[in-house]
Write a protein that holds these residues in place. Structure first.
Motif, PDB file in Angstrom:
ATOM      1  N   GLN A   7       8.600   7.362  16.199  1.00  0.00           N
ATOM      2  CA  GLN A   7       9.566   6.798  16.883  1.00  0.00           C
ATOM      3  C   GLN A   7      10.539   6.151  16.196  1.00  0.00           C
ATOM      4  O   GLN A   7      11.746   6.249  16.557  1.00  0.00           O
ATOM      5  CB  GLN A   7       8.997   5.910  17.688  1.00  0.00           C
ATOM      6  N   CYS A   8      10.526   5.341  15.414  1.00  0.00           N
ATOM      7  CA  CYS A   8      11.531   4.881  14.223  1.00  0.00           C
ATOM      8  C   CYS A   8      11.696   5.158  12.884  1.00  0.00           C
ATOM      9  O   CYS A   8      12.566   4.939  12.232  1.00  0.00           O
ATOM     10  CB  CYS A   8      11.185   3.363  14.163  1.00  0.00           C
ATOM     11  N   GLY A   9      10.670   6.205  12.607  1.00  0.00           N
ATOM     12  CA  GLY A   9      10.852   6.852  11.035  1.00  0.00           C
ATOM     13  C   GLY A   9      10.301   6.154  10.042  1.00  0.00           C
ATOM     14  O   GLY A   9      10.258   6.654   8.915  1.00  0.00           O
ATOM     15  N   ALA A  10       9.773   5.022  10.298  1.00  0.00           N
ATOM     16  CA  ALA A  10       9.277   4.204   8.971  1.00  0.00           C
ATOM     17  C   ALA A  10       8.153   4.831   8.459  1.00  0.00           C
ATOM     18  O   ALA A  10       7.394   5.512   9.252  1.00  0.00           O
ATOM     19  CB  ALA A  10       8.799   2.834   9.669  1.00  0.00           C
ATOM     20  N   VAL A  11       7.940   4.787   7.051  1.00  0.00           N
ATOM     21  CA  VAL A  11       6.847   5.313   6.485  1.00  0.00           C
ATOM     22  C   VAL A  11       5.790   4.072   6.284  1.00  0.00           C
ATOM     23  O   VAL A  11       6.275   3.042   5.985  1.00  0.00           O
ATOM     24  CB  VAL A  11       7.233   5.838   5.139  1.00  0.00           C
ATOM     25  N   VAL A  12       4.707   4.336   6.687  1.00  0.00           N
ATOM     26  CA  VAL A  12       3.809   3.175   6.698  1.00  0.00           C
ATOM     27  C   VAL A  12       2.205   3.929   5.913  1.00  0.00           C
ATOM     28  O   VAL A  12       2.006   4.848   5.906  1.00  0.00           O
ATOM     29  CB  VAL A  12       3.178   2.764   8.170  1.00  0.00           C
ATOM     30  N   CYS A  13       1.527   2.782   5.761  1.00  0.00           N
ATOM     31  CA  CYS A  13       0.107   3.100   5.116  1.00  0.00           C
ATOM     32  C   CYS A  13      -0.899   3.281   6.196  1.00  0.00           C
ATOM     33  O   CYS A  13      -0.503   2.988   7.342  1.00  0.00           O
ATOM     34  CB  CYS A  13      -0.358   1.928   4.145  1.00  0.00           C
ATOM     35  N   GLU A  14      -1.978   3.813   5.873  1.00  0.00           N
ATOM     36  CA  GLU A  14      -3.282   3.884   6.791  1.00  0.00           C
ATOM     37  C   GLU A  14      -3.286   2.755   7.616  1.00  0.00           C
ATOM     38  O   GLU A  14      -3.575   2.719   8.855  1.00  0.00           O
ATOM     39  CB  GLU A  14      -4.346   4.303   6.001  1.00  0.00           C
ATOM     40  N   ASP A  15      -3.404   1.418   7.084  1.00  0.00           N
ATOM     41  CA  ASP A  15      -3.468   0.105   7.864  1.00  0.00           C
ATOM     42  C   ASP A  15      -2.612  -0.202   9.052  1.00  0.00           C
ATOM     43  O   ASP A  15      -2.818  -0.789   9.866  1.00  0.00           O
ATOM     44  CB  ASP A  15      -3.593  -0.906   6.857  1.00  0.00           C
ATOM     45  N   HIS A  16      -1.439   0.575   8.941  1.00  0.00           N
ATOM     46  CA  HIS A  16      -0.214   0.177   9.843  1.00  0.00           C
ATOM     47  C   HIS A  16       0.110   1.421  10.508  1.00  0.00           C
ATOM     48  O   HIS A  16       1.206   1.524  10.874  1.00  0.00           O
ATOM     49  CB  HIS A  16       1.002  -0.284   8.746  1.00  0.00           C
ATOM     50  N   TRP A  17      -0.791   2.256  10.751  1.00  0.00           N
ATOM     51  CA  TRP A  17      -0.758   3.343  11.464  1.00  0.00           C
ATOM     52  C   TRP A  17      -1.558   3.702  12.514  1.00  0.00           C
ATOM     53  O   TRP A  17      -2.765   3.525  12.426  1.00  0.00           O
ATOM     54  CB  TRP A  17      -1.103   4.688  10.558  1.00  0.00           C
ATOM     55  N   ALA A  31       0.834  -1.355   0.125  1.00  0.00           N
ATOM     56  CA  ALA A  31      -0.002  -0.084   0.308  1.00  0.00           C
ATOM     57  C   ALA A  31       0.897   1.412  -0.012  1.00  0.00           C
ATOM     58  O   ALA A  31       2.243   1.330   0.322  1.00  0.00           O
ATOM     59  CB  ALA A  31      -1.027  -0.100   1.174  1.00  0.00           C
ATOM     60  N   THR A  32       0.265   2.257  -0.491  1.00  0.00           N
ATOM     61  CA  THR A  32       0.876   3.607  -0.451  1.00  0.00           C
ATOM     62  C   THR A  32       1.069   3.956   1.011  1.00  0.00           C
ATOM     63  O   THR A  32       0.103   4.095   1.936  1.00  0.00           O
ATOM     64  CB  THR A  32       0.169   4.657  -1.435  1.00  0.00           C
ATOM     65  N   ALA A  33       2.370   4.440   1.334  1.00  0.00           N
ATOM     66  CA  ALA A  33       2.492   5.181   2.722  1.00  0.00           C
ATOM     67  C   ALA A  33       2.103   6.546   2.661  1.00  0.00           C
ATOM     68  O   ALA A  33       2.382   7.185   1.740  1.00  0.00           O
ATOM     69  CB  ALA A  33       4.041   5.033   3.013  1.00  0.00           C
ATOM     70  N   SER A  34       1.641   6.941   3.703  1.00  0.00           N
ATOM     71  CA  SER A  34       1.146   8.522   3.921  1.00  0.00           C
ATOM     72  C   SER A  34       1.542   8.948   5.392  1.00  0.00           C
ATOM     73  O   SER A  34       1.094   9.860   5.511  1.00  0.00           O
ATOM     74  CB  SER A  34      -0.343   8.399   3.720  1.00  0.00           C
ATOM     75  N   HIS A  35       2.098   7.957   6.105  1.00  0.00           N
ATOM     76  CA  HIS A  35       2.482   8.563   7.523  1.00  0.00           C
ATOM     77  C   HIS A  35       3.866   8.158   7.709  1.00  0.00           C
ATOM     78  O   HIS A  35       4.472   7.123   7.042  1.00  0.00           O
ATOM     79  CB  HIS A  35       1.492   7.783   8.439  1.00  0.00           C
ATOM     80  N   SER A  36       4.606   8.864   8.696  1.00  0.00           N
ATOM     81  CA  SER A  36       5.826   8.372   9.020  1.00  0.00           C
ATOM     82  C   SER A  36       5.997   8.299  10.722  1.00  0.00           C
ATOM     83  O   SER A  36       5.488   9.188  11.415  1.00  0.00           O
ATOM     84  CB  SER A  36       6.764   9.624   8.861  1.00  0.00           C
ATOM     85  N   CYS A  37       6.303   7.282  11.257  1.00  0.00           N
ATOM     86  CA  CYS A  37       6.461   6.782  12.672  1.00  0.00           C
ATOM     87  C   CYS A  37       7.172   7.903  13.264  1.00  0.00           C
ATOM     88  O   CYS A  37       8.345   8.136  12.927  1.00  0.00           O
ATOM     89  CB  CYS A  37       6.834   5.585  12.827  1.00  0.00           C
TER      90      CYS A  37
END
Length: 47
Positions: free
Chosen positions: A21-31, A13-19
């Motif tokens: 804490q760790c800086g990972a870029v993630v999609c809505e489902d993993h945010w 999935a397209t990432a739209s957020h950046s954690c």
């Protein structure tokens, strides 16, 4: 912080957020919007 690219967790999935804490870029489902963390960091903080 918003970003683009593929989610670093599912890699589909397209990432739209950046954690924050760790800086990972993630999609809505993993945010976790409440904590502003990726699913991995949310799970790690629960243990």
């Amino acid at each position: 912080m918003s970003t683009t690219g593929l989610c670093q967790i599912c890699e589909r999935a397209t990432a739209s957020h950046s954690c924050r804490q760790c800086g990972a870029v993630v999609c809505e489902d993993h945010w976790d919007a409440d904590r502003r963390l990726c699913a991995d960091c949310t799970a790690a903080s629960a243990t």
